[in-house]
Design an enzyme around this catalytic site. Structure first.
Site, PDB file in Angstrom:
ATOM      1  N   GLY A   1       2.448  -0.840   1.561  1.00 41.98           N
ATOM      2  CA  GLY A   1       2.558   0.029   2.718  1.00 41.98           C
ATOM      3  C   GLY A   1       1.211   0.530   3.154  1.00 41.98           C
ATOM      4  O   GLY A   1       0.219   0.398   2.447  1.00 41.98           O
TER       5      GLY A   1
ATOM      6  N   GLY B   1      -0.053   3.821   5.607  1.00 40.47           N
ATOM      7  CA  GLY B   1       0.293   4.905   6.514  1.00 40.47           C
ATOM      8  C   GLY B   1      -0.929   5.693   6.901  1.00 40.47           C
ATOM      9  O   GLY B   1      -2.051   5.354   6.498  1.00 40.47           O
TER      10      GLY B   1
ATOM     11  N   SER C   1      -1.810   8.461   5.887  1.00 42.36           N
ATOM     12  CA  SER C   1      -2.471   9.151   4.793  1.00 42.36           C
ATOM     13  C   SER C   1      -3.119   8.194   3.802  1.00 42.36           C
ATOM     14  O   SER C   1      -3.857   8.627   2.931  1.00 42.36           O
ATOM     15  CB  SER C   1      -1.461  10.044   4.075  1.00 42.36           C
ATOM     16  OG  SER C   1      -0.315   9.301   3.763  1.00 42.36           O
ATOM     17  N   GLY C   2      -2.833   6.925   3.894  1.00 49.44           N
ATOM     18  CA  GLY C   2      -3.508   5.992   3.005  1.00 49.44           C
ATOM     19  C   GLY C   2      -2.719   4.726   2.729  1.00 49.44           C
ATOM     20  O   GLY C   2      -1.594   4.561   3.187  1.00 49.44           O
TER      21      GLY C   2
ATOM     22  N   VAL D   1      -0.775   2.005   0.282  1.00 47.25           N
ATOM     23  CA  VAL D   1       0.118   2.137  -0.869  1.00 47.25           C
ATOM     24  C   VAL D   1       0.235   0.794  -1.589  1.00 47.25           C
ATOM     25  O   VAL D   1       0.390  -0.246  -0.949  1.00 47.25           O
ATOM     26  CB  VAL D   1       1.525   2.582  -0.424  1.00 47.25           C
ATOM     27  CG1 VAL D   1       2.372   2.895  -1.636  1.00 47.25           C
ATOM     28  CG2 VAL D   1       1.444   3.779   0.488  1.00 47.25           C
TER      29      VAL D   1
ATOM     30  N   LYS E   1      -0.687   5.530  -4.205  1.00 49.88           N
ATOM     31  CA  LYS E   1      -1.177   5.763  -2.854  1.00 49.88           C
ATOM     32  C   LYS E   1      -2.625   6.237  -2.894  1.00 49.88           C
ATOM     33  O   LYS E   1      -2.924   7.279  -3.473  1.00 49.88           O
ATOM     34  CB  LYS E   1      -0.294   6.809  -2.185  1.00 49.88           C
ATOM     35  CG  LYS E   1      -0.734   7.183  -0.809  1.00 49.88           C
ATOM     36  CD  LYS E   1       0.322   8.010  -0.130  1.00 49.88           C
ATOM     37  CE  LYS E   1       0.524   7.526   1.284  1.00 49.88           C
ATOM     38  NZ  LYS E   1       1.814   7.837   1.810  1.00 49.88           N
TER      39      LYS E   1
ATOM     40  N   ASP F   1       5.497  15.385   9.209  1.00 51.86           N
ATOM     41  CA  ASP F   1       5.498  14.009   9.692  1.00 51.86           C
ATOM     42  C   ASP F   1       6.787  13.298   9.298  1.00 51.86           C
ATOM     43  O   ASP F   1       6.769  12.268   8.630  1.00 51.86           O
ATOM     44  CB  ASP F   1       4.266  13.263   9.152  1.00 51.86           C
ATOM     45  CG  ASP F   1       3.991  11.987   9.964  1.00 51.86           C
ATOM     46  OD1 ASP F   1       4.625  11.805  11.021  1.00 51.86           O
ATOM     47  OD2 ASP F   1       3.154  11.180   9.526  1.00 51.86           O
TER      48      ASP F   1
END
Ligand code: NAG
Ligand code: NAG
Ligand code: NAG
Ligand code: NAG
Ligand code: NAG
Ligand code: NAG
Length: 808
Positions: free
Chosen positions: A525, A527, A529-530, A532, A546, A640
């Protein structure tokens, strides 16, 4: 072949035997004996058993316990103060309804208190776990529910006439009790020799902060079958897994914390689903006088520097000073950072300097030290040091301990809390003197002190009898001392609640995570925020790792935030197992959730989400958010919420991820005043763009959008790009259209069929769908104050969940 099957048959029969012979009733004149472990009463549904519970090789207590748990879980005991011998003892019901426990020599050690004088018909263990003695016409002459020990079962009332009393690990009644106080408020008490202290709810709060209602003379409290506790004083709480069909119990544990447990039916173990004190160290007086509770990360007791422990097997007795204070004005003060002791203030001063505070304490011979708050200049000289705690629970204050000038104190004897495991392990060579990890969890066989004395005394008479036969004496002694080490281990699991919340939460090194993820190979993943990655830890647990981008805060702040996030536990929130903060790396180690994120399934074509699944997802997400907003230790707004941040496990149970990150990534102010815009276009509430304050209602708004997407099976921003409009305008239009439709009472649900995901072919629950539309509309209100809270939403969804369950 033949002999084997015969043996098997025999084995089966033997196995069945106790079940066959367990009784449903005890009639007047009959008794249960201690020798035969199958001589027990069983509740009709088999959930509870009542009989003699062997607490050691030689001692038994007449008790009620759960029949099907991994470890025997006792919920009530008659004679825990006076255990009986394991041979010849029995419990008998007589014609007046008197139920009496007799020791091997016929001496009664316990009897119930029958008030009415009707003839008894039988004693029976009910499905609720209540042992009832019934008279003619089924009137109840006596019931165990009216004299609880340390456990309250669902449907059992706590009233002004009853209380829960903790029992120590060796079954000796403890010091803590849970009962109504003289203002009719349900309170936790620390009952010391002559005086009782209240410690929960926080006695320094006023009644409004406590959220209680004083002086309601009804005085009743009851845990209902869905895991919701309500008291006449407005005390209310509920299990994180609240709902029907779960086995629960509320117990005042030996450490003075009140915990609600749920049974995992698969493995027969108990999970803590609520507790009065999320942090064990906050329980007053846990470490006794001059003791300080520290997190190592497990809660443990340490002595204040210059003090030594009084009784290593019972840390709650505290510590005594190794010095005498001469009170000649020559003492010095030792700073214990972020530490506090409860109460016992000689006086209170505000806006004084530390120097002045010191002078006040020096002048007073009774002063043992003072608490001082840098900044506000608050000063509290103390005459006694009890209820010490150190760590993040203490906000800003420090203790200055008065010691003689000549006393040498090592740096390592000053207690510090270390919530993050290995890297901060205290200096082990200093450990033996001042620092005892844990509360001496398991009673050890070598232990002397009051506990074994107690056992020795209660069984002294047994020894006398057996002295005639030497061999028995030998055996008896062996049993007596052997039992402490053997039998009782595990009966009192150490720090259950705390372990459940933090047991796996720990710090990882960068290298460990490199190995776990095979050098960050499998990316699953990506996103805001970072990135994964999937990984497998040494203990074979699959995790999502993450790597946080854009963290510009110091290591200490980062750890502080994580200590909050790491304690958050709810089945609809992705579990945070730990973190790594190594040089420039800031990494979170999260629970791996099998089915990926909601957007892939909901908007993809691989698999169609059925109606019941969509409803379950919306309810789960609502529960997770309600927990974040209202129930967890610190107020957390997600900021979020969108399908990408909702993960689905094997059973399509949703788990919200990325909570707490808004605060981590941006710390330019308090959490109520997040300045930079967070979130994703299409899901963000209008107050982000206007200058209104940001509250938890921004999550309610985003949740409304997710509800619409679950209903329609399509992404909101897609309607916008199709129509070539701005997202916000499309929104307004859809909401107006829905509002108008909902108003149309007459034409029933026809419009719903056009609105709900066409792929469902009309296979949906009308009532649930309508409710979800209504809720979505209310969540999308422009004015954040008009939006419901997440708790309201959960209640509404639950109400239609149950209603339709009844209809179909
Ligand atoms: C039995 O009940 C009576 C009345 O409720 C009470 O006064 C008495 O103290 C009780 N006795 C015991 C041993 O609990
Ligand atoms: C608990 O209290 C309720 C309401 O007062 C009462 O109806 C019920 O019988 C009580 N239950 C027991 C086991 O005493
Ligand atoms: C007192 O408690 C009872 C039981 O919970 C409740 O029904 C009643 O409304 C309360 N009375 C007041 C004045 O709050
Ligand atoms: C219950 O126990 C099983 C088996 O150990 C485990 O797989 C499952 O996750 C547990 N459930 C909960 C809610 O902890
Ligand atoms: C403190 O004083 C008491 C009595 O005055 C004495 O018995 C004790 O030994 C002294 N303790 C220390 C550590 O000096
Ligand atoms: C640990 O304590 C011992 C003795 O108390 C001391 O000599 C040693 O330097 C300490 N080690 C560390 C790492 O603080």
């Amino acid at each position: 072949m033949d002999t084997r099957s015969t043996a098997l048959l025999l084995l089966n029969l033997l196995h069945l035997f106790p079940h066959i012979s367990a009784r449903e009733f005890l009639s007047p004149g009959s008794s249960l004996s201690v020798e035969d472990s199958s001589d027990v009463l069983r509740s009709p549904d088999g959930a509870f058993t009542c009989g003699f519970n062997h607490i050691s090789q030689t001692a038994s207590v007449f008790s009620i316990w759960y029949s099907n748990t991994a470890e025997k879980t006792v919920v009530w005991s008659a004679n825990h103060l006076h255990p009986v011998y394991f041979r010849g003892s029995r419990v008998t019901l007589d014609a007046d309804g008197r139920l009496a426990v007799e020791d091997y020599d016929g001496r009664p050690v316990w009897a119930n208190n029958v008030t009415s004088s009707s003839k008894a018909k039988q004693a029976q263990l009910l499905d609720t776990g209540n042992l009832a003695v019934k008279g003619q016409g089924d009137i109840i002459l006596w019931q165990s529910f009216h004299s609880p020990t340390d456990t309250l079962l669902p449907c059992q009332n706590i009233t002004s006439a009853t209380k829960l009393v903790s029992s120590s690990r060796l079954l000796v009644p403890g010091r803590y009790s849970f009962r109504f106080d003289d203002e009719h408020i349900l309170t936790l008490f620390d009952d010391e020799k002559d005086i009782s202290f209240k410690y929960w709810p926080n006695p320094s709060n006023d009644i409004w902060t406590k959220n209680r209602n004083a002086f309601n003379t009804t005085t009743i409290g009851v845990l209902d079958s869905s895991g919701y506790f309500l008291g006449s004083d407005d005390l209310s709480f509920k299990a994180v897994d609240w709902g029907h069909g779960v086995t629960r119990r509320l117990k005042l544990d030996y450490d003075g914390n009140l915990r609600l447990y749920s049974l995992n039916k698969t493995d027969g173990r108990w999970l803590v689903t609520w507790m009065a004190y999320p942090q064990t160290c906050s329980v007053r007086g846990l470490c006794g006088i001059n003791g300080i509770c520290v997190y190592t990360p497990k809660p443990a007791c340490a002595c204040a520097p210059g003090h030594e422990v009084i009784n290593p097997s019972d840390r709650s007795q505290g510590c005594i000073p190794t010095f005498n204070l001469s009170c000649d004005g020559q003492e010095i003060f030792l700073k214990l950072p972020t530490t506090d002791f409860h109460g016992n203030d000689l006086s209170e001063h505000v806006r004084v300097s530390r120097y002045e505070c010191k002078k006040i304490c020096l002048k007073d011979c009774n002063c043992k030290g003072f608490a001082y708050w840098q900044g506000t200049g608050r000063c509290y000289p103390k005459w006694s040091l009890v209820g010490g705690v150190t760590g993040s629970a203490v906000s800003g204050g420090s203790i200055y301990l008065k010691i003689p000038k000549t006393l040498r104190v090592r740096e390592s004897s000053i207690p510090h809390s270390q919530p993050f495991g290995p890297r901060y392990v205290p200096n082990c060579s200093a450990k033996s003197e001042n620092f005892t990890p844990d509360f001496g969890d398991q009673p050890k066989s070598s232990q002397s002190g009051s506990q074994s004395q107690y056992l020795y005394l209660s069984y002294g008479f047994l020894l006398a009898i057996f002295c005639v036969e030497v061999i028995f004496v030998a055996l008896g002694c062996w049993f007596l001392f052997g039992m402490e080490g053997k039998q009782l281990i595990g009966v009192w699991p150490a720090e259950v609640g705390y372990e459940m919340v933090t047991n796996h939460f720990r710090r990882y090194t960068y290298k460990e995570l490199q190995t776990a993820t095979q050098k960050f190979k499998d990316r699953i993943g990506c996103g805001a925020s970072g990135l994964v990655y999937k990984g497998v830890l040494k203990d074979k647990r699959a995790v999502a790792v993450k790597r946080l981008a854009d963290i510009n805060q110091g290591e200490e702040e980062f750890q502080h935030e994580l200590s909050v996030i790491g304690r958050i536990y709810h089945m609809n929130l992705v579990r945070v197992w730990g973190f790594c903060s190594d040089g420039p790396h800031r990494i979170l180690v999260l629970e791996y959730v099998e089915n990926g994120s909601l957007d892939k399934i909901l908007f993809g074509s691989e698999r169609l989400l059925r109606w019941s699944e969509r409803f379950k997802i919306s309810l789960g997400v609502a529960r997770g958010l309600a927990y974040l907003h209202h129930e967890c230790l610190e107020w957390v707004i997600h900021c979020d919420i969108k399908p990408e941040n909702i993960l689905l496990d094997n059973n399509l149970e949703p788990k919200i991820s990325d909570f707490g990150l808004a605060k981590l990534v941006n710390r330019s102010g308090s959490n109520k005043n997040v300045s930079r815009i967070h979130g994703t276009r299409g899901y963000i509430a209008p107050e982000w763009v206007s200058s209104q304050p940001i509250t938890s209602k921004v999550d309610v708004y985003s949740f409304g959008v997710v509800l619409l997407e679950l209903l329609m099976g399509a992404r909101v921003s897609d309607w916008a790009s199709n129509a070539g409009e701005e997202v916000e305008m499309v929104f307004g239009r859809v909401v107006r259209m829905l509002t108008a439709n909902v108003m149309l009472q007459g034409s029933q649900h026809l419009w719903l069929f056009d609105f709900i995901d066409l792929r469902l072919n009309g296979q949906f629950d009308r009532l649930q769908a309508r409710t979800m539309v209504n809720l979505a509309i209310s969540c999308l209100e422009e004015d954040s104050r008009k939006r419901p809270t997440m708790e309201n939403l959960v209640q509404m969804l639950v109400s239609v969940d149950e209603a339709s369950g009844v209809m179909q």
